[in-house]
Write an enzyme that holds these catalytic residues in place. Sequence first.
Site, PDB file in Angstrom:
ATOM      1  CB  SER A  97      -0.954   0.012   1.200  1.00  0.00           C
ATOM      2  OG  SER A  97      -2.035  -0.860   0.977  1.00  0.00           O
ATOM      3  CE  LYS A 100      -4.639   1.727  -0.476  1.00  0.00           C
ATOM      4  NZ  LYS A 100      -4.046   0.387  -0.350  1.00  0.00           N
ATOM      5  CB  SER A 155      -4.371   1.064   3.948  1.00  0.00           C
ATOM      6  OG  SER A 155      -3.462   0.854   2.890  1.00  0.00           O
TER       7      SER A 155
END
Length: 386
Positions: A97, A100, A155
């Site tokens: 993640s 991101k 997340s």
Amino acid sequence: MTIGFASRAVVSTCALCAAGMLVLAPAAATTGTGVDPGPRATAVSASLLYRPGTHVRPRPGAPEVPTLSARAWLVADARTGEVLAAHDAHRRLAPASTLKTLFALTVLPILPAGITHRVTAEELAGIGPGSSLVGVAENRGYRVSDLWNGVFLSSGNDAVRVLAELSGGWRATARRMQAKARALGARDTRVTSPDGYDAPGQVSSAFDLAVFGRAGLRNPEFARYCAREEARFPARDGGSYGIRNTNRLLTGAEGVAPYRGLVGIKNGYTSNAGNTLVAAARRDGRTLVATVMNPRAGDGFAVYEEARSLLDWGFEAAGRVDPVGSLDALRTGPLRGPEAESAAVPVRRDDGPGRTVPWTIAGAALLGGAGTALFLRLRWGPVPAD
């Protein structure tokens, strides 16, 4: 000329990393002023970080680089972009993640934070099994700012899905993320799944993630979201519930001591990537950004302790090491000021009442920043609140 010689191996269960070399280069190779050292010096810096092993250029009295178990790591000065030390900086690994950060850099400037969108079932289709979720529900209206809280704090891959659809679609968002990475000089990154979910061929590096983290800190919205510890998220029944940032180095949750001066940025985990983290901290007017990818010693919280060690070392080493490279080395253009300040896109900065914007914003987003800006100028107005 770069002079290299063997030194203590970085402790690791991986034979390749245990054979790492500590490379010391002469001070003349790069400068420590933050001024462009010219093409020759930049080329030296870039090539040094592509070599395997640990790289640092200590001056007399510099503290010793910490021993880490991560497959790759890097610590750099966020203002100048100077890399203070790194290990396998360009090794291509699954980012989880932490990808991101690139998603946010790409999409934040497109979608005004105050608009409201009612989520459809189609927008939530395709979320990978076992994904982290914030709890986005179909037929529920969410402000874009709510969804970003879901991305940065929880997340939430569900929030990423909706934001990606609003900004042009899943595949188009991946292509734009790829273009954004190239423009920033992040050449190791391959984007397949914008949420960071494990996907064939999807990789990044400690270098690239530090580039994304540094660029994010120049965006006021990004910086605000990634530093936020808690928020309220709309519930399915019309109420709301609390969500807390999963970056334990920021919140101090689950026995991890919070890091003094931490300003974000993003943590991640998948079974393929292991634990990953991009962290930034500010002390005495200086901001450092550190990346840690896949520690192989300790428990699931080792990524935070290894980042803590890197940041501590970086602040202590200030002025006592020469850079081993630059986060600007591969960038194709100037790193401009805060992207959210673009006059073309009227980004809302408050969390006030949302507005509903027609679905055609996605079509405008396909045209890029100029198309989205034109659409918003034509359509932004007294739209009824959701």
